[in-house]
Motif scaffolding. Structure first.
Motif, PDB file in Angstrom:
ATOM      1  N   ALA A   1       1.916  14.597  24.227  1.00 38.71           N
ATOM      2  CA  ALA A   1       2.933  14.488  23.178  1.00 38.71           C
ATOM      3  C   ALA A   1       2.238  14.385  21.833  1.00 38.71           C
ATOM      4  N   ARG A   2       2.881  14.912  20.807  1.00 35.93           N
ATOM      5  CA  ARG A   2       2.301  14.907  19.464  1.00 35.93           C
ATOM      6  C   ARG A   2       2.629  13.650  18.677  1.00 35.93           C
ATOM      7  N   ALA A   3       3.609  12.902  19.152  1.00 34.53           N
ATOM      8  CA  ALA A   3       4.030  11.710  18.418  1.00 34.53           C
ATOM      9  C   ALA A   3       4.560  10.676  19.405  1.00 34.53           C
ATOM     10  N   TRP A   4       4.463   9.405  19.017  1.00 30.60           N
ATOM     11  CA  TRP A   4       4.870   8.303  19.887  1.00 30.60           C
ATOM     12  C   TRP A   4       6.372   8.256  20.118  1.00 30.60           C
ATOM     13  N   THR A   5       7.141   8.872  19.231  1.00 30.56           N
ATOM     14  CA  THR A   5       8.597   8.820  19.369  1.00 30.56           C
ATOM     15  C   THR A   5       9.204  10.180  19.687  1.00 30.56           C
ATOM     16  N   SER A   6       8.375  11.180  19.997  1.00 31.33           N
ATOM     17  CA  SER A   6       8.939  12.505  20.281  1.00 31.33           C
ATOM     18  C   SER A   6       8.936  12.838  21.764  1.00 31.33           C
ATOM     19  N   GLY A   7       8.087  12.180  22.547  1.00 28.67           N
ATOM     20  CA  GLY A   7       7.986  12.517  23.955  1.00 28.67           C
ATOM     21  C   GLY A   7       8.961  11.734  24.821  1.00 28.67           C
ATOM     22  N   ARG A   8       9.195  12.252  26.016  1.00 32.52           N
ATOM     23  CA  ARG A   8       9.951  11.531  27.036  1.00 32.52           C
ATOM     24  C   ARG A   8       8.965  10.874  27.988  1.00 32.52           C
ATOM     25  N   TYR A   9       9.135   9.597  28.217  1.00 35.50           N
ATOM     26  CA  TYR A   9       8.243   8.847  29.098  1.00 35.50           C
ATOM     27  C   TYR A   9       8.890   8.750  30.479  1.00 35.50           C
ATOM     28  N   SER A  10       8.051   8.807  31.516  1.00 35.65           N
ATOM     29  CA  SER A  10       8.552   8.740  32.892  1.00 35.65           C
ATOM     30  C   SER A  10       7.590   7.925  33.743  1.00 35.65           C
ATOM     31  N   THR A  11       8.113   7.289  34.790  1.00 36.70           N
ATOM     32  CA  THR A  11       7.251   6.586  35.733  1.00 36.70           C
ATOM     33  C   THR A  11       6.451   7.562  36.594  1.00 36.70           C
ATOM     34  N   LEU A  12       6.710   8.853  36.485  1.00 36.16           N
ATOM     35  CA  LEU A  12       6.056   9.920  37.243  1.00 36.16           C
ATOM     36  C   LEU A  12       6.387   9.818  38.732  1.00 36.16           C
ATOM     37  N   LEU A  13       6.029   8.714  39.380  1.00 36.47           N
ATOM     38  CA  LEU A  13       6.401   8.522  40.777  1.00 36.47           C
ATOM     39  C   LEU A  13       7.772   7.854  40.847  1.00 36.47           C
ATOM     40  N   PRO A  14       8.595   8.246  41.815  1.00 34.19           N
ATOM     41  CA  PRO A  14       9.907   7.610  41.955  1.00 34.19           C
ATOM     42  C   PRO A  14       9.816   6.310  42.744  1.00 34.19           C
ATOM     43  N   TYR A  15      10.822   5.484  42.587  1.00 31.37           N
ATOM     44  CA  TYR A  15      10.991   4.284  43.399  1.00 31.37           C
ATOM     45  C   TYR A  15      12.034   4.569  44.481  1.00 31.37           C
ATOM     46  N   ARG A  16      11.814   3.984  45.646  1.00 31.12           N
ATOM     47  CA  ARG A  16      12.833   3.999  46.680  1.00 31.12           C
ATOM     48  C   ARG A  16      13.656   2.725  46.541  1.00 31.12           C
ATOM     49  N   THR A  17      14.956   2.874  46.363  1.00 33.52           N
ATOM     50  CA  THR A  17      15.868   1.750  46.251  1.00 33.52           C
ATOM     51  C   THR A  17      16.966   1.904  47.300  1.00 33.52           C
ATOM     52  N   LYS A  18      17.843   0.930  47.341  1.00 35.55           N
ATOM     53  CA  LYS A  18      18.967   1.035  48.283  1.00 35.55           C
ATOM     54  C   LYS A  18      19.828   2.256  47.985  1.00 35.55           C
ATOM     55  N   GLY A  19      19.824   2.687  46.728  1.00 37.87           N
ATOM     56  CA  GLY A  19      20.636   3.838  46.359  1.00 37.87           C
ATOM     57  C   GLY A  19      19.898   5.159  46.421  1.00 37.87           C
ATOM     58  N   GLY A  20      18.667   5.167  46.908  1.00 34.00           N
ATOM     59  CA  GLY A  20      17.901   6.410  46.989  1.00 34.00           C
ATOM     60  C   GLY A  20      16.733   6.414  46.022  1.00 34.00           C
ATOM     61  N   LEU A  21      16.186   7.591  45.761  1.00 35.02           N
ATOM     62  CA  LEU A  21      15.050   7.720  44.858  1.00 35.02           C
ATOM     63  C   LEU A  21      15.511   7.639  43.406  1.00 35.02           C
ATOM     64  N   VAL A  22      14.745   6.922  42.603  1.00 34.88           N
ATOM     65  CA  VAL A  22      15.084   6.788  41.184  1.00 34.88           C
ATOM     66  C   VAL A  22      13.796   6.680  40.371  1.00 34.88           C
ATOM     67  N   TRP A  23      13.775   7.392  39.257  1.00 25.96           N
ATOM     68  CA  TRP A  23      12.694   7.272  38.279  1.00 25.96           C
ATOM     69  C   TRP A  23      13.192   6.409  37.125  1.00 25.96           C
ATOM     70  N   LEU A  24      12.263   5.816  36.381  1.00 29.12           N
ATOM     71  CA  LEU A  24      12.591   5.186  35.111  1.00 29.12           C
ATOM     72  C   LEU A  24      12.055   6.069  33.992  1.00 29.12           C
ATOM     73  N   ALA A  25      12.837   6.229  32.955  1.00 27.48           N
ATOM     74  CA  ALA A  25      12.451   7.073  31.827  1.00 27.48           C
ATOM     75  C   ALA A  25      12.753   6.333  30.531  1.00 27.48           C
ATOM     76  N   ALA A  26      12.095   6.741  29.463  1.00 28.58           N
ATOM     77  CA  ALA A  26      12.329   6.118  28.156  1.00 28.58           C
ATOM     78  C   ALA A  26      12.157   7.173  27.063  1.00 28.58           C
ATOM     79  N   ARG A  27      12.970   7.054  26.023  1.00 31.79           N
ATOM     80  CA  ARG A  27      12.856   7.940  24.860  1.00 31.79           C
ATOM     81  C   ARG A  27      13.250   7.160  23.622  1.00 31.79           C
ATOM     82  N   ALA A  28      12.614   7.481  22.517  1.00 26.56           N
ATOM     83  CA  ALA A  28      12.886   6.780  21.272  1.00 26.56           C
ATOM     84  C   ALA A  28      14.310   7.054  20.811  1.00 26.56           C
TER      85      ALA A  28
END
Length: 226
Positions: free
Chosen positions: A112-139
């Motif tokens: 990413a070229r800037a700290w507030t322009s990219g989308r952040y992801s956990t890359l690997l998913p978590y297994r939860t009771k509701g299935g696979l889920v990633w966490l993501a963050a964006r400015a």
């Protein structure tokens, strides 16, 4: 019934451990994300979801870093590590890296070229009771500044920087779950050793297990090497 553990990584895991140990020893720092800034931050849950976040705003420790440690404003895979204080006996560590979008894109680091322009992801998913889920963050606001640690320091000195944290399902469905705000740089505290494999939210498990086993061996090697 005893909790099922991730399989041992075996010879490949030993190679990961040795390689990350050597790289960390050579750098005198983390094998990846060697240089970063520590921030005092705040996490505010937006609603109840699979991730049982504290209902009230909670002070968190956040480390922002460059994945390969490239100098200055050179684009890099940018990292965001968040430690949520003890909930149910131990802290939670969440680590995210700038990535692409879509099912294939969110599992691969992306410069990413800037700290507030990219989308952040956990890359690997978590297994939860509701299935696979990633966490993501964006400015929440595009206050872009070059991808340098000095630039990030100046950006936060001008005012808090807030990210929207979302859960992302395998089908691409996104649901906001919290806001994460960076308030000020903490130059005095030691930088903690974030470990998303050991410090998991209750009932969550990183998948796939064979890859998390290799990742844990890499983390161990990096910790010992530095």
């Amino acid at each position: 019934m005893a909790e099922e553990k991730a399989p041992q990584a075996g010879p490949v895991g030993k190679l990961f451990h040795a390689g990350f140990h050597a790289l960390a020893a050579l750098r005198g720092a983390r094998a990846f994300h060697p240089n970063g800034l520590l921030f005092n931050g705040e996490l505010q849950a937006l609603g109840r979801d699979d991730l049982a976040l504290p209902e009230e705003p909670v002070a968190v420790t956040v480390r922002m870093s460059k994945g390969a440690g490239l100098p200055g404003r050179v684009p890099d895979a940018l990292g965001m590590a968040v430690r949520i204080p003890a909930v149910g006996g131990h802290p939670w560590d969440l680590t995210l890296t700038t990535s692409g979008t879509g099912l294939a894109g969110r599992v691969l680091p992306r410069p990413a070229r800037a700290w507030t322009s990219g989308r952040y992801s956990t890359l690997l998913p978590y297994r939860t009771k509701g299935g696979l889920v990633w966490l993501a963050a964006r400015a929440e606001a595009a206050r872009n500044v070059e991808a340098s640690l000095d630039g990030l320091r100046r950006l936060v000195a001008e005012g808090p920087v807030t990210y929207l944290v979302e859960t992302v399902r395998a089908n691409g469905h996104r649901k906001p779950c919290a806001t994460l705000t960076l308030h000020e740089v903490d130059d005095d505290s030691p930088q903690p050793a974030f470990d998303p494999m050991l410090n998991l939210p209750p009932g969550w498990e990183l998948r796939p297990r064979w890859l998390t086993g290799l990742r844990e061996r890499a983390y161990e090697g990096s910790r010992k090497g530095r």
